[in-house]
Design a protein around this motif. Structure first.
Motif, short mmCIF file in Angstrom:
data_model
loop_
_atom_site.label_atom_id
_atom_site.label_comp_id
_atom_site.label_asym_id
_atom_site.label_seq_id
_atom_site.Cartn_x
_atom_site.Cartn_y
_atom_site.Cartn_z
N ALA A 36 0.86 -1.18 0.00
CA ALA A 36 0.00 0.00 0.00
C ALA A 36 0.89 1.23 0.00
CB ALA A 36 -0.93 0.00 1.21
N ARG A 37 0.35 2.35 -0.50
CA ARG A 37 1.10 3.60 -0.55
C ARG A 37 0.15 4.75 -0.28
NH1 ARG A 37 2.54 7.67 -4.20
NH2 ARG A 37 4.73 8.35 -4.08
N GLY A 38 0.60 5.69 0.54
CA GLY A 38 -0.24 6.84 0.86
C GLY A 38 0.59 8.07 1.17
N LYS A 39 -0.06 9.22 1.04
CA LYS A 39 0.64 10.48 1.31
C LYS A 39 0.94 10.64 2.79
CE LYS A 39 0.98 12.44 -2.76
NZ LYS A 39 2.31 12.81 -3.33
N ASP A 40 0.14 10.02 3.65
CA ASP A 40 0.39 10.08 5.09
C ASP A 40 0.34 8.67 5.66
OD1 ASP A 40 -2.49 9.56 6.18
OD2 ASP A 40 -2.74 11.15 4.69
N ALA A 44 -1.80 5.15 4.35
CA ALA A 44 -1.08 3.94 3.95
C ALA A 44 -1.45 2.76 4.82
CB ALA A 44 0.43 4.19 4.01
N LEU A 45 -1.58 2.99 6.12
CA LEU A 45 -1.92 1.91 7.04
C LEU A 45 -3.34 1.41 6.82
CD1 LEU A 45 -0.93 0.20 9.39
CD2 LEU A 45 -1.69 1.99 10.96
N ASP A 46 -4.28 2.34 6.60
CA ASP A 46 -5.67 1.93 6.36
C ASP A 46 -5.78 1.12 5.07
OD1 ASP A 46 -6.45 3.18 8.66
OD2 ASP A 46 -7.25 4.97 7.67
N VAL A 76 5.74 -0.43 7.65
CA VAL A 76 5.28 0.84 7.08
C VAL A 76 6.50 1.77 7.09
CG1 VAL A 76 3.77 2.83 7.30
CG2 VAL A 76 2.90 0.55 7.85
N THR A 77 6.96 2.16 5.91
CA THR A 77 8.22 2.89 5.77
C THR A 77 8.01 4.23 5.10
OG1 THR A 77 9.30 0.74 5.47
CG2 THR A 77 10.59 2.71 4.93
N PRO A 78 8.56 5.32 5.67
CA PRO A 78 8.45 6.64 5.01
C PRO A 78 9.39 6.75 3.83
CG PRO A 78 9.73 6.83 7.02
CD PRO A 78 9.23 5.42 6.97
N GLU A 79 8.95 7.43 2.79
CA GLU A 79 9.78 7.73 1.62
C GLU A 79 10.14 9.21 1.65
OE1 GLU A 79 9.33 8.18 -3.22
OE2 GLU A 79 7.85 7.02 -2.11
N TYR A 92 4.31 7.24 2.28
CA TYR A 92 4.54 6.08 3.14
C TYR A 92 4.23 4.80 2.35
CZ TYR A 92 4.92 9.02 7.30
OH TYR A 92 5.32 9.95 8.22
N HIS A 93 5.08 3.80 2.53
CA HIS A 93 4.89 2.51 1.87
C HIS A 93 4.67 1.43 2.92
CE1 HIS A 93 6.21 3.95 -2.14
NE2 HIS A 93 6.99 4.76 -1.42
N GLY A 94 3.65 0.62 2.74
CA GLY A 94 3.36 -0.46 3.67
C GLY A 94 3.40 -1.81 2.98
N ARG A 95 3.81 -2.84 3.71
CA ARG A 95 3.87 -4.20 3.17
C ARG A 95 3.53 -5.23 4.25
NH1 ARG A 95 7.69 -1.81 -0.07
NH2 ARG A 95 7.57 -2.35 -2.29
N VAL A 96 2.83 -6.26 3.84
CA VAL A 96 2.54 -7.41 4.69
C VAL A 96 2.85 -8.66 3.89
CG1 VAL A 96 0.78 -8.74 5.90
CG2 VAL A 96 0.77 -6.27 6.06
#
Length: 230
Positions: A36-40, A44-46, A76-79, A92-96
């Motif tokens: 997942a990827r999000g601006k905040d 990203a977490l949602d 969840v990692t900030p870019e 922010y990039h998230g991975r599971v």
């Protein structure tokens, strides 16, 4: 006092028994990476939570075909922005990571295709394997013992005599051909499937051929035999 190499009255014979079996796999493992990827961070977490739930629900619809389902690492990692003097977070990039173990290979092709069709989802595998308790291991060990006995008998018969007693039987290990997610290409068949774009139609189920598994067993055996007439 024990004489290590036998005596003229009780000569010893040492042999090695081997068995090599080729059998069908019992399980297939795949790994699923949901991103997942999000601006905040919250966005990203949602999104990651939603996509992870979607993937898990899809896996659970296959019931007993999925024997084991496990969630691995989560991140969840900030870019950071590449330019500028100050460190500003761009996204922010998230991975599971999810691991699934299947016993129904008919459902495997359909499931991997459906998973790969989800947004920002990657599927790796399958890795074919036997269970640690597979009857194939027992069969290989017993076959290795029988081969050792037969070989010893043949040596004794060549001398015009017969075996008298078993002195020692040593199991020198049974190789496990299962790759456990890593290994040589000859032991596993691995392919990656990426999620399609929103405009693509659903792909047809993949036709996956299970890879035969190789089981090896080795034993060392020592016998005494009746004194031959030389």
């Amino acid at each position: 006092m024990t004489v290590p190499y036998g005596t003229p009255d009780a000569p010893r014979i040492a042999v090695r028994g081997e068995a090599h079996l080729e059998v069908d796999p019992e399980i297939a493992r795949i790994t699923i990476t949901v991103a997942a990827r999000g601006k905040d961070r919250r966005t990203a977490l949602d999104d990651l939570t939603h996509r992870n739930t979607t993937a898990l629900n899809l896996l659970k619809t296959y019931g007993d075909a999925v024997e084991r389902l496990e969630t691995g690492s989560f991140s969840v990692t900030p870019e950071l922005k590449e330019h500028g003097r100050s460190e500003r977070i761009h996204a922010y990039h998230g991975r599971v990571h999810i691991t699934a173990e299947l016993t129904d290979f008919t459902a495997l092709g359909e499931l991997t295709t459906k998973l790969a069709d989800l947004d920002l989802t990657r599927v790796d595998g399958p890795w074919w394997a036997l269970r640690p308790t597979s009857p194939a291991y027992r069969q290989a060990r017993q076959q290795a013992v029988r081969e050792a006995v037969q070989r010893a008998k043949e040596y004794a018969e060549a001398l015009g005599t017969s075996l008298a007693a078993l002195l020692e039987l040593a199991d020198i290990g049974t190789e496990d051909p299962e790759p456990r997610f890593v290994g040589k290409a000859s032991r596993s068949r691995s392919m990656a499937f990426e999620a399609q774009t929103a405009g693509d139609t659903g792909a047809a189920p993949l036709d996956l051929e299970p890879q035969r598994q190789h089981v090896h067993a080795h034993v060392n055996a020592r016998f005494t035999m009746a004194p031959p007439t030389l």
